[in-house]
Design an enzyme around this catalytic site. Structure first.
Site, short mmCIF file in Angstrom:
data_model
loop_
_atom_site.label_atom_id
_atom_site.label_comp_id
_atom_site.label_asym_id
_atom_site.label_seq_id
_atom_site.Cartn_x
_atom_site.Cartn_y
_atom_site.Cartn_z
N CYS A 149 0.82 -1.21 0.00
CA CYS A 149 0.00 0.00 0.00
C CYS A 149 0.86 1.26 0.00
CB CYS A 149 -0.97 -0.05 1.18
SG CYS A 149 -2.34 1.12 1.09
N ALA A 150 0.74 2.08 1.04
CA ALA A 150 1.50 3.34 1.10
C ALA A 150 2.94 3.14 1.52
CB ALA A 150 0.82 4.30 2.07
#
Length: 246
Positions: free
Chosen positions: A150-151
């Protein structure tokens, strides 16, 4: 009658001696088996996984990673660089981790894999932690696995220049990116494993199992989780909205 009595006594003595000898052999066998089993466990103990998270973590990713790795046979430790072990996820769900990061590192300085779930706030906290960055650099230098979803790939790994020439992926709407970023669900490059987001979390965790435990174990988990039976969407060309503000 007397002869029968003597024969009976002799038989009982022989049975007693045989039984004692047999018990001794059984005890010796069990002792050897216990020793062999103990030595085997010592030699081939479960691979270790350290999952690091902080407030604002993407809950689906954190719980999925912990669950699938545990099912896969890893000895899993969840840890945080922040003061409280109780996290508040990005959707307000409270999750309690096992250990502070420093305690987790002091107990095991060579985890087989270090895993970072996503969520922007979580990723920024991890990127700001010297302990996290030093651990990831050492993990890479030592040739051990490190993984992020994800991030975290963009904010932690690429943002802190842990990545160099490795191919990687992450949530499409989050930077910084470089020329090695790929728009696909999971990317494995050497000892680096990265993935895109909540919808790819199971595939991401299974890929860790595949690379460190075995492909057979990963396949068994896929079937048990009914992953391939219901997940039919290809993420390779899936356009995801920008829902994070970095």
């Amino acid at each position: 009658m007397k002869a029968f009595f003597y024969l009976l006594c002799l038989a009982l003595i022989l049975i007693s001696n045989y039984g004692s000898s047999l018990q001794t052999k059984v005890d010796e066998h069990l002792e050897r088996r216990h020793k062999d089993t103990s030595e085997y466990k010592e030699r081939s103990g479960s691979p270790s996984a350290l999952v690091i998270a902080a407030d604002g973590v993407e809950e689906i990713e954190l719980v999925t990673i912990l669950d699938v790795l545990k099912r896969g046979g890893f000895s899993v430790v969840s840890a945080t660089p922040q003061a409280s072990l109780q996290l508040k996820g990005m959707n307000g769900i409270s999750i309690t981790l096992q250990s502070s990061l420093r305690d987790a590192i002091s107990e095991n300085k060579s985890y087989d894999v270090v895993v970072l779930p996503g969520g922007v706030q979580n990723s920024k906290t991890l990127a700001a932690s010297e302990d996290v960055i030093d651990l990831l650099k050492e993990q890479k230098k030592s040739g051990r696995y490190y993984a992020a979803i994800c991030a975290s790939p963009a904010i932690v790994l690429n943002g802190k220049e842990i990545l160099s020439e490795e191919k990687w992926t992450g949530y499409p709407g989050i930077g910084p990116k470089n020329d090695n970023w790929e728009d696909t669900s999971v990317v494995v490059d050497g000892k680096l494993i990265t993935s895109q987001g909540p919808g790819t979390a199971i595939e991401f965790a299974l890929k860790i199992v595949d690379n460190i435990i075995s492909s057979d174990k990963a396949e068994s988990l896929r079937k048990g989780l009914l992953f391939d039976r219901y997940v039919t969407v290809s993420y390779t060309h899936l356009t995801l909205p920008t829902i994070y503000s970095v």
